[in-house]
Design a protein around this motif. Structure first.
Motif, mmCIF file in Angstrom:
data_model
loop_
_atom_site.group_PDB
_atom_site.id
_atom_site.type_symbol
_atom_site.label_atom_id
_atom_site.label_comp_id
_atom_site.label_asym_id
_atom_site.label_seq_id
_atom_site.Cartn_x
_atom_site.Cartn_y
_atom_site.Cartn_z
ATOM 1 N N PRO A 171 0.947 -1.166 0.186
ATOM 2 C CA PRO A 171 0.001 0.043 0.094
ATOM 3 C C PRO A 171 0.835 1.381 0.067
ATOM 4 O O PRO A 171 0.259 2.323 -0.339
ATOM 5 N N ALA A 172 2.030 1.153 0.530
ATOM 6 C CA ALA A 172 3.047 2.589 0.388
ATOM 7 C C ALA A 172 3.282 2.875 -0.856
ATOM 8 O O ALA A 172 3.708 3.911 -1.053
ATOM 9 N N LEU A 173 2.861 2.186 -1.912
ATOM 10 C CA LEU A 173 3.321 2.408 -3.496
ATOM 11 C C LEU A 173 2.133 3.000 -3.924
ATOM 12 O O LEU A 173 1.956 3.589 -5.170
ATOM 13 N N ARG A 174 0.998 3.306 -3.325
ATOM 14 C CA ARG A 174 -0.193 3.743 -3.875
ATOM 15 C C ARG A 174 -0.073 5.184 -4.370
ATOM 16 O O ARG A 174 0.620 6.111 -3.658
ATOM 17 N N GLY A 175 -0.671 5.638 -5.542
ATOM 18 C CA GLY A 175 -0.427 6.745 -5.821
ATOM 19 C C GLY A 175 0.784 7.338 -6.775
ATOM 20 O O GLY A 175 1.009 8.253 -7.272
ATOM 21 N N LEU A 176 1.660 6.412 -6.869
ATOM 22 C CA LEU A 176 2.831 6.376 -7.704
ATOM 23 C C LEU A 176 2.676 6.072 -8.986
ATOM 24 O O LEU A 176 1.903 5.535 -9.436
ATOM 25 N N THR A 177 3.434 6.669 -9.745
ATOM 26 C CA THR A 177 3.524 6.506 -11.242
ATOM 27 C C THR A 177 4.108 5.150 -11.410
ATOM 28 O O THR A 177 5.160 4.677 -10.499
ATOM 29 N N PRO A 178 4.113 4.534 -12.675
ATOM 30 C CA PRO A 178 4.968 3.196 -13.068
ATOM 31 C C PRO A 178 6.372 3.477 -12.768
ATOM 32 O O PRO A 178 7.110 2.412 -12.080
ATOM 33 N N LEU A 179 6.999 4.701 -13.256
ATOM 34 C CA LEU A 179 8.316 4.788 -12.985
ATOM 35 C C LEU A 179 8.760 4.822 -11.570
ATOM 36 O O LEU A 179 9.658 4.367 -11.351
#
Length: 665
Positions: A171-179
């Protein structure tokens, strides 16, 4: 990466690239990812730390394990070594997904429209099902020390955040772009001590490898855009010395109209494109990266009676790369059972009568593999000698029962062990549903986060994988070896000296060829303009503060030393050696001479090596055939070239006829 067959029309079939297997079964016992709540909490904290989009993407996180190697990596002959000079064998796997899993039709949100039903969500597969730390630990558990991490050019520019579902287990990766997710993956892999090779897999974020707009580096984009993206990625991770390589493009192949080629000089010239980009990465972006060049994966029409085939690395024997920095080139090849040296992999429409790799006997397989790729590592002291990384090979697991396919995998693993080869299995991560699904992966997770793997007791590949991972090979310190390099100013400048690239043009309007800074010219072809460089015996000869001379006449030929009577002699001054040359058309235009430290060069009478009517390279010459089809002349390992002679008489094209070779000091 494997791609689906294109069967729609005969026209499409005639221009197929490498097709791919259909979805297959899998194996292994489930592992409850929530069994250790404290471990899960630790992993979540790691993801929280790493997911900071403002962090330096090139930085490593705090090491989770102590790596037994030190970056950056380089090469010595056929071996890859770390910064301490110890052999580093790439025991790798492919963690795919960021380059895309969508098959190219239908909604991208529908899993059924993704290869094998596995929707990566535009990021490395499995982050919806398992914490990143668990996935990385799984890689280490099965013996992996390095990751080939595919990306697409589209991914680099994709500003749409990943969906929450795609990172449900992180869940810490939510909101990030693929890069940004890719950044976190790189940091966590390298923090765990794993080496990462960046792999430009596709132009667009979709599954590979058919006639799909991703056949070449410039099919769906310009070459300039491809180069710009690579410089961006190389700089992005430049501070992370465990990001070790740039795999320039995946499975270059024919599109609807055109074949790729190796050295023809047009916009489909894979050799020229990778030569240029490799030099640009090293000189403009990141001098530490290994430059990894795959062979040509497919050319021609896959129909009996039409020219077609899988050249792989065979063209390297005649035309090899010489980068501005010696010790940075790695070649790469892919092998799967269902393809062949002249077989596209199609079944039914588009299938030819050529044998697949699985059709060969063990001895036949060895012969064809050596011819297509393993000769590059198997033949020392050649202009093409380099490490070969088998960056894709794989097979279905528990769902594969065909004895020919199983035998192929065992035989191929034997070849990897026999040759002590660097390798990367395809793929590492897959999905499973009640122990079925895409059985090619070595590690699978289901929707609840339960894992099954190659060592869970019912995967027939386990024994072969164990043999491969545990195989005894070269370890420890690898001594320095002589570098041999080909100069090929076939269609333009081939100046591989950093020092000369910083100088003004030494022969304006001519095509120039210059050895890398640590090497000297030892051989020339009578026609074709190719040369051979090396540092054999003497090591680097160019004095750190030494200058250079451009010689266009006989001013340095001393009285009484007419070493090529009746010929024009371009001779270096005493204390200088030939490090390059220039040509106009086929004719010699000038010789570039570099200054050596005092006492390094002999100044006595040398010997004339004529090669205008036959080869003259001595007995057992090193370097290999650096000018195929041309007469060649070559100084000895204990000599240096002090001059070049040619004739301008009627009927001559002023091509090189003789070398003046002097003993080293």
């Amino acid at each position: 990466m494997r791609g689906s067959l294109i069967r729609a029309t005969l026209a499409a079939v005639l221009l197929l690239a490498l097709p791919a297997p259909t979805a297959i079964g899998s194996a292994g016992d489930a592992l409850d990812a929530t069994a250790d709540p404290s471990a899960t909490a630790d992993r979540t904290a790691t993801a929280d730390r790493a997911a900071d989009p403002t962090a330096d993407p090139g930085a490593t996180a705090d090491p989770a394990t102590t790596a037994d190697w030190t970056g950056p990596l380089s090469t010595r002959g056929r071996w890859i070594v770390d910064a301490t000079g110890n052999r580093f064998k790439l025991r790798s796997g492919n963690w795919h997904g960021a380059s895309g899993t969508w098959n190219g039709s239908g909604s991208t949100a529908d899993d059924a429209n993704h290869h094998a039903g596995e929707n990566s969500g535009r990021i490395p597969l499995g982050l919806d099902r398992a914490p990143m730390a668990e996935i990385v630990a799984g890689f280490q558990e099965i013996g992996i020390n390095s990751i080939r991490l595919p990306f697409s050019n589209e991914m680099i520019h994709d500003t749409v955040p990943v969906t929450d579902d795609a990172v449900a287990a992180n869940p810490a990766l939510r909101g990030l772009t693929p890069l940004q997710v890719y950044d976190v993956v790189v940091r966590e892999l390298t923090a765990a001590g794993l080496a990462v090779v960046l792999n430009n897999h596709t132009n667009t974020t979709r599954w590979c490898c058919a006639v799909d707009g991703n056949e070449r580096w410039n099919t769906s984009q310009s070459t300039a855009a491809w180069e710009s993206d690579w410089l961006f990625m190389a700089r992005r991770y430049a501070t992370n010395k465990r990001v070790v390589g740039a795999d320039l493009y995946n499975e270059v192949r024919r599109n609807v109209w055109d074949d790729p080629n190796w050295g023809l000089g047009d916009d489909r010239d894979w050799f020229a494109a990778t030569q240029r980009l490799g030099d640009r990465i090293l000189t403009e972006a990141n001098k530490d990266l290994l430059i990894i060049v795959e062979g040509i994966n497919w050319y021609g029409v896959p129909v009996d009676g039409f020219p077609h085939g899988r050249p792989t690395l065979e063209p390297v024997r005649q035309l090899s790369h010489t980068l501005v920095d010696s010790g940075k080139l790695v070649y790469s090849a892919h092998f799967y059972d269902y393809t062949g040296p002249n077989h596209s992999g199609a079944t039914g429409t588009g299938e030819t009568s050529d044998p697949r790799y699985r059709d060969f006997s063990p001895s036949e397989l060895i012969d064809v593999l050596n011819r297509q790729a393993f000769f590059v590592t198997g033949e020392p002291d050649r202009h093409f000698t380099a490490p070969v990384w088998i960056s894709e090979f794989g097979v279905g697991g528990r769902g594969t029962t065909d004895p020919k396919i199983r035998a192929w995998f065992e035989n191929f693993v034997d070849q990897l062990i026999r040759t002590d080869a660097d390798f990367a299995y395809w793929p590492l991560v897959g999905w499973h549903d009640n122990r079925t699904g895409n059985g090619w992966a070595l590690l699978h997770w289901d929707a609840s986060g339960s894992r099954m793997g190659v060592y869970d007791g019912d995967d027939w590949r386990a024994a072969a994988w164990s043999r491969l991972i545990a195989a005894r090979g070269r370890t420890g310190s690898v001594p320095q070896v002589a570098d041999w390099a080909q100069l090929s100013p076939d269609r333009g400048d081939f100046v591989q000296s950093r020092r000369m690239r910083a100088q003004p043009d030494f022969d304006s309007g001519a095509r120039k060829a210059v050895c890398p800074d640590g090497q000297r010219l030892l051989g020339l072809g009578h026609t074709g303009n190719r040369g051979l460089c090396s540092d054999v015996t003497a090591g680097a000869l160019w004095a750190p503060n030494g200058g250079q001379l451009v010689v266009r006449d006989e001013r340095y030929v001393t009285p009484g030393n007419d070493w090529a009577s009746g010929y024009t002699k371009l001779q270096c001054a005493d204390g200088y050696f030939v490090s390059g040359y220039a040509v106009r058309g086929a004719a010699v235009s000038s010789v570039l001479c570099a200054q050596a430290p005092a006492g390094r060069l002999g100044t006595g009478t040398g010997r004339t090596v004529w090669f205008d009517r036959s080869d003259n390279r001595g007995t057992a010459p090193k370097g290999g055939d650096f000018a195929t089809g041309a007469y060649k002349g070559q100084c000895g390992d204990d000599e240096y070239a002090a001059g070049v002679a040619y004739t301008g008489r009627t009927g001559s094209t002023r091509t090189p006829d003789a070398l003046y070779c002097r003993k080293l000091g």
